[in-house]
Design a protein around this motif. Structure first.
Motif: not given
Length: 357
Positions: A11-14, A31-36
């Motif tokens: 779901n995410t890149v953390r 930090a995180k980036w939501k990619l799903r």
């Protein structure tokens, strides 16, 4: 020494940036980036080109963020969603070509080993013989050990995202028959692993992963804002009651429950079924929710075993020209290999059949 690790999940890149003075990775920035990514994987398991581009952008942003915080290039790894993709090598090479990050995949068993290390360090030696459960988007990892690293590890295709797609696709309100079929499949997959955990009789059982954290919150555990040092536990009996609540709600409404985030609401039911079933089949009535997991395990191994260890990992996981001589993988025991310690006395409660809870 300031380090960073990037975890490409379903779901995410953390990103975690940590100071490692004294051999303990203490976070200074996350930090995180939501990619799903799991929602965009095609029926054949391939990651589409547009999703690869967004993944490249997220890894690049994570590297830039780590650099701003004074950390060297991140230790970057991807879990089951990339590991199982037929175009895995294309994805890894695209990330490396565009960002310079040597993204790699880890075998599920190695993920379990590293997660166990993180949990062992958090819990300490007083935890004694330790069992670990970790529910990801694509797989379930189980481990058991008495020392720093586990004696037994297993990775099973029982991730919350994977099972949601396989069993609940198109069903906003799952039928009783579908839920029953999923339970049966999870029990079948867990049969040998659960028997091994019951036989070992762990003194302490821990659960990691976002899925278990949200289930714990749903069952009354303290919210994350109270910090990592608050004791958090998940009782099987309470999880059984919450399972009924999740089953009765359409996927779109589950995020109204405590602890269930909107992005994970759809897969929360499958995650709860896996969580309850693994506890029941292993005879575990209560787990401790552990804040340290695979990211901390990677940082610990790097601190203790050095850069050459990670170079070997990335050489194996990226299938690119090696930068150092290969080191054989540590092989953990499988259930078919049988026990490594003397049999326990008859009547040991840990080996008894599970209750009906």
């Amino acid at each position: 020494m300031r380090m960073s690790v990037v975890d490409v999940g379903s779901n995410t890149v953390r990103l975690v940036v940590a100071d490692a003075e004294g051999g303990v990775p203490l976070p200074v920035h996350t930090a995180k980036w939501k990619l799903r990514l799991s929602e965009e994987v095609g029926p054949d398991g391939r990651i589409p080109e547009e999703a690869v581009r967004r993944l490249v952008g997220a890894v690049a942003a994570a590297g830039e963020t780590a650099q701003k915080w004074g950390a060297a290039g991140p230790l970057a790894f991807a879990t089951a969603v990339v590991r199982g993709a037929p175009n895995r090598l294309e994805v890894l090479r695209a990330v490396r070509a565009e960002t310079g990050a040597r993204l790699c995949t880890l075998p599920g068993e190695e993920e379990a080993e590293l997660t166990f290390l993180g949990a062992r360090r958090w819990m300490g030696w007083r935890a004694g013989p330790l069992a670990l459960f970790d529910i990801g988007g694509g797989s379930l990892e189980v481990a058991f050990g008495r020392g720093r690293l586990p004696d037994f590890v297993a990775s099973l295709p029982l991730g919350a995202g994977r099972l949601t797609r396989e069993f609940f696709e198109g069903e906003d309100l799952p039928s009783a028959a579908t839920v029953k079929a999923l339970r049966r499949e999870v029990r079948h997959q867990l049969r040998d692993v659960a028997a091994r955990i019951r036989w070992e009789g762990p003194r302490t059982v821990v659960a990691t992963s976002r899925t278990f954290q949200q289930l714990g919150r749903l069952c009354g555990a303290a919210p994350g804002r109270q910090g990592p040092f608050v004791d958090r536990h998940l009782e099987r009996r309470e999880l059984r009651g919450c399972l009924d609540r999740l089953t009765a709600l359409p996927a779109a409404e589950r995020h109204r429950l405590p602890g269930i985030s909107a992005p994970r609401a759809r897969q929360s039911l499958a995650g709860a079924i896996v969580g309850h079933t693994v506890m029941k089949t292993t005879g575990v009535s209560r787990v401790t929710l552990c804040p340290w997991a695979i990211r901390e395990g990677i940082l610990l191994r790097y601190i203790e075993d050095g850069a050459s260890w990670w170079a070997d990992v990335t050489d194996r996981g990226a299938e690119l020209p090696p930068t150092a001589g290969p080191v054989p993988l540590r092989v953990a025991a499988s259930p078919s290999e049988g026990p490594r310690v003397p049999p326990r006395p008859a009547g040991n409660p840990a080996a008894a059949p599970c209750s009906r809870e």
